[in-house]
Enzyme design. Sequence first.
Site, mmCIF file in Angstrom:
data_model
loop_
_atom_site.group_PDB
_atom_site.id
_atom_site.type_symbol
_atom_site.label_atom_id
_atom_site.label_comp_id
_atom_site.label_asym_id
_atom_site.label_seq_id
_atom_site.Cartn_x
_atom_site.Cartn_y
_atom_site.Cartn_z
ATOM 1 N N CYS A 60 0.803 -1.048 0.033
ATOM 2 C CA CYS A 60 0.091 0.122 0.082
ATOM 3 C C CYS A 60 1.051 1.114 0.110
ATOM 4 O O CYS A 60 1.406 1.607 0.853
ATOM 5 C CB CYS A 60 -0.933 0.025 1.242
ATOM 6 S SG CYS A 60 -1.699 1.474 1.385
ATOM 7 N N CYS A 62 -0.006 4.035 2.428
ATOM 8 C CA CYS A 62 0.182 3.404 3.811
ATOM 9 C C CYS A 62 1.732 4.055 4.215
ATOM 10 O O CYS A 62 1.706 4.384 5.320
ATOM 11 C CB CYS A 62 0.104 1.954 4.020
ATOM 12 S SG CYS A 62 -1.492 1.319 3.880
#
Length: 107
Positions: free
Chosen positions: A32, A35
């Site tokens: 991700c 993230c």
Amino acid sequence: MTSPVTVTDATFDDEVVKSDVPVLVDFWADWCGPCKMIAPVLDQIAAELDGKLKIAKMNYDENPRTPAMFSVLGLPTLLLFKDGEVVEQVTGAKPKRAFLKIIEPHL
């Protein structure tokens, strides 16, 4: 300086639900990109609000039970827990001031 703590399905109740301070749980994954973008921001917030807020990081891929329990589908998703209950939810990368605006009323 306090940094975020790592939580798992096994430690979630002790670290988050039973915490005596609000806990911002960051559901993340290695794949991700957003993230990874917010990780330094969360480190800063953890240091600045040490003693008032705990930041917990949970790897979405390694801990399937907890994200499913809270219907976490997109990453990053951050849930703010206070007294064992979810009081706020944020999905997606946000600037530091946006996270603080969500967190501060619950401190």
